[in-house]
Design an enzyme around this catalytic site. Structure first.
Site: not given
Length: 571
Positions: A125-126, A204
């Protein structure tokens, strides 16, 4: 103003998706922290229990977390997920600063006193969005005889605002994760988990976090034992802040805290919603704080870059070489940014992506998304990237395509390379070159129908390859979950996957859990070796095959970009 709009759109496209509601029957167990009541469940004939929203820590704003300790109630009712940490979701502020909770999914014990291997999921989610409730681990645990754990950690300014020179080292979200892993190490046996067989799994930015836990000098030996990184790694200058002060200065100035007697106290007193509302476009990276992340690691990456990713040793790598690793990427991870590019292109030109993008749009998106070491050299890197990727042959562009369409493909390939694929391969190369432990690699190539970019008005090739996160519902078992479990996850085809996809998910979970239990994969998987064939497995619904990663021109080009970024910073 435009850069703020662009970053909002990038965040909207790159955040995570995948919660859960199920029939509940209470089950209560005794633990070293007190009694706890969760729910007993059955899925596809496999019985399991889950304990949701367990508090593992408490934290004052912008300070390291402390262990939560014994449960406040007896028993603790753990039947619903805890609050997400503060963030934007669909344009609305959600969450609470009291958010440090985790969830345990444990299968029915099939043999007396048999502790099961543990898999800890760290969401992506960055570093600005995401929460553990978006990733139902029910099937992963119930059908594969492992204990699965997911967790929340602080995000955005609350987790990663940093200015070491002002007494704010940052990385609080990473400290949260470490405290959660320690909670698992100390308490998971109460839930049937083996504290001596723990695997971290991240996707991610969650994969980047897993790497940082491997290299951190603060990670105790044997805290965990293996690592799985999906489309992400910390082995990139793009994912660390050598100079994190601008975000701190922005917040301090915005709220009139600069020049006050106690600047940090002023920032800590800003109301949660006000702090979030003022910083929706700020980007965050873990900072070289001299504590969680050693300056030696930053120096290692610098030297590794200057030595063309080949010559440097193991300095600054912490325990990285002591873990078995499984690492990989998706065919076109860069597709994750296409919805944002489409929205930006409409805002600038009034057109969809059917005709591609202009050079101006390419540059604006890259400059707006540049952070960490790349921010000072974004203009030059944009120019060089266009020159390189417009002349690099790709399998998806046919003859006769317009130059703007080719530029869109160049954008996708460039972002996929520098953000996901090349850091993952660098991660694999360093490990296999210097470690005696096992190194495995994969590429996920299946593009699930209806789970990609079918809503984008653009060329057909946008739906021809595996997008970022496409592997997630398969490896955690959400493909096999009923609608009662996945209906609130954002999974496009919740409860409507076909039999072939279910079998594919079962096979992938077998690979992932076999690795978590033994550190090995079956004989189809040849180890990735820096010298002796950089082999990886191509994972597709039509079967797996072994491929070998070439030392590609794109990898060498990326190393050159890193060196340009360092020069811009005067390093």
């Amino acid at each position: 103003m435009m850069s703020g709009l662009i970053w909002k759109l990038l965040l909207a496209s790159a955040c995570c998706s995948l919660t859960e509601v199920a029939a509940q029957q209470l089950v209560t167990i005794d633990t070293s922290l007190g009694r706890i009541s969760g729910t007993q469940n059955s899925i596809r004939g496999d019985e399991y229990s889950k304990f949701l929203g367990i508090p593992y820590g408490t934290a004052e704003r912008l300070q390291k977390p402390e262990p939560y300790g014994n449960f406040a109630s007896n028993p603790l009712i753990a039947t619903s997920y805890g609050s997400p940490c503060p963030q934007f979701s669909n344009g609305q502020i959600i969450g609470s600063e009291d958010c440090l909770t985790l969830n345990v999914f444990t299968p029915k014990r099939r043999r007396r006193n048999g502790l099961k291997s543990v898999m800890i999921w760290i969401h992506g989610g960055g570093l600005t969005t995401g929460s553990s409730d978006k990733y139902p681990l029910d099937v992963l645990a119930a059908a594969n005889d492992v204990v699965a754990v997911s967790l929340n950690y602080r995000l955005g300014a609350f987790g990663f605002l940093s200015s070491p020179n002002d007494g704010l080292p940052g990385n609080y979200g990473l400290w949260d994760q470490q405290l959660a892993i320690m909670w698992v190490k100390n308490n998971i046996a109460d839930y049937g988990g083996d504290p001596n067989s723990i695997t971290l799994v991240g996707e991610s930015v969650g994969a980047i976090a897993v790497t940082y836990h491997m290299i951190s000098p603060t990670t105790p030996p044997n805290l965990f034992h293996r690592g799985i990184t999906q489309s992400g790694s910390a082995f990139s200058l793009r994912f660390q802040d050598i100079r994190p002060e601008p975000n701190f200065q922005f917040v301090s100035t915005t709220f009139g805290c600069n020049g006050t007697r106690d600047e940090l106290a002023c920032i800590r007193a800003i109301p949660m919603n006000s702090l979030l509302a003022s910083t929706p476009t700020l980007m965050y990276n873990p900072a070289i704080d001299g504590d969680f992340i050693s300056p030696l690691f930053g120096e290692h990456l610098v030297q590794f870059t200057k030595d063309n990713y080949l010559q440097h040793g193991s300095q600054g790598l912490g325990n990285f070489l002591n873990y078995d690793i499984l690492s990989g990427w998706n065919t076109m991870d860069g597709l994750v940014y296409v919805p944002a590019v489409e929205a930006i292109n409409r805002a600038i030109t009034g057109q969809d992506l059917s005709q591609g993008i202009s050079e101006f749009v390419f540059g604006e998106v890259f400059k707006a998304s540049s952070r960490g070491s790349f921010s000072e050299s974004a203009d030059l890197i944009t120019t060089l990237a266009l020159q390189f990727y417009m002349n690099e042959p790709t399998p998806l562009i046919s003859k006769g395509r317009s130059i703007d369409d080719r530029r869109l493909e160049a954008f996708v390939n460039f972002f996929g390379d520098i953000g996901f694929k090349i850091p993952s391969i660098t991660h694999l190369q360093i490990h296999s070159k210097t470690s005696s432990r096992r190194t495995y690699a994969y590429e996920f190539t299946y593009n699930p129908p209806g789970n990609g970019l079918s809503g984008s008005a653009g060329p057909e090739w946008l739906n021809a390859a595996a997008n970022h996160r496409d592997e997630v519902p398969f490896v955690i078992g959400a493909v096999l979950a009923p609608e009662s479990i996945c209906s609130h996850t954002g999974l496009a085809r919740c409860g409507r996957y076909n039999r072939r996809e279910e079998r594919f998910a079962t096979n992938l979970m077998n690979h992932w859990t076999r690795f978590a239990k033994t550190g090995r994969l079956n004989n189809k998987f040849k180890q990735f070796r820096f010298r002796g064939g950089q082999s990886y497995m191509n994972l597709n619904i039509n079967g797996t095959r072994r491929d070998t990663y070439p030392r590609s021109a794109a990898h060498r080009f990326s190393a050159g970009l890193d060196e340009i970024a360092l020069r811009a910073l005067g390093i």
